[in-house]
Design a protein around this motif. Structure first.
Motif, mmCIF file in Angstrom:
data_model
loop_
_atom_site.group_PDB
_atom_site.id
_atom_site.type_symbol
_atom_site.label_atom_id
_atom_site.label_comp_id
_atom_site.label_asym_id
_atom_site.label_seq_id
_atom_site.Cartn_x
_atom_site.Cartn_y
_atom_site.Cartn_z
ATOM 1 N N ARG A 7 17.213 -23.131 43.352
ATOM 2 C CA ARG A 7 16.900 -22.224 44.473
ATOM 3 C C ARG A 7 17.359 -20.801 44.152
ATOM 4 O O ARG A 7 16.644 -19.837 44.424
ATOM 5 N N ASP A 11 14.909 -17.501 43.761
ATOM 6 C CA ASP A 11 15.007 -16.415 44.743
ATOM 7 C C ASP A 11 15.646 -15.133 44.219
ATOM 8 O O ASP A 11 15.770 -14.173 44.976
ATOM 9 N N ASP A 28 14.848 -9.407 47.358
ATOM 10 C CA ASP A 28 14.497 -8.881 48.676
ATOM 11 C C ASP A 28 14.873 -7.409 48.691
ATOM 12 O O ASP A 28 16.047 -7.054 48.817
#
Length: 141
Positions: A7, A11, A28
């Motif tokens: 994960r 990400d 992000d």
């Protein structure tokens, strides 16, 4: 042998390595959001690290937080280890600004992640190259 949780691998973007921790950038672009992962096998809790590694993790975390606060002009630094979704021990170090998308609430789950553009990643890496030199090894890319 150290293996990064799938994960985290999915990400984040690899920035490089401190002596103990791998440094990742959460993909992000809404926040300068970094993650430190001790390169140790099967560790999910701070107390599972030996004393030397606990001290190294704290030193690398505080050094990174101080560096990011100045480099990204933070109003507040958020530092946390939660591990509710990803059990592998990892430390979030997040630059917060009063004008960011989630202020003053936590960044988790506020909005869909906005992936970095290649030029934004290059800019983050360059900003870090100017301030992270001693005992930090940048990944290629």
């Amino acid at each position: 042998m150290f293996t990064l949780d799938s994960r985290l691998q999915q990400d984040t973007l690899l920035i490089g390595d401190f002596p103990l921790c791998r440094l990742l950038l959460m993909n992000d672009a809404s926040y300068p959001w970094f993650i430190l992962v001790p390169r140790r096998e099967a560790v999910s809790e701070l107390f599972q690290l030996d004393n030397a590694d606990q001290q190294a993790l704290w030193l690398e975390t505080t050094r990174l937080a101080e560096t990011l606060k100045d480099a990204f002009v933070a109003d507040k630094m958020n530092v946390a280890t939660l591990g509710n979704v990803v059990s592998q021990l990892h430390m979030h170090v997040i630059v917060r600004r009063r004008e960011d998308a989630a202020w003053p609430a936590p960044v988790w789950g506020k909005h869909p992640a906005k992936a970095y553009e290649p030029e934004q990643i290059a800019a983050v890496r360059e900003r870090l190259r100017l301030v992270l030199t001693e005992d930090f090894c940048f990944a290629e890319g």
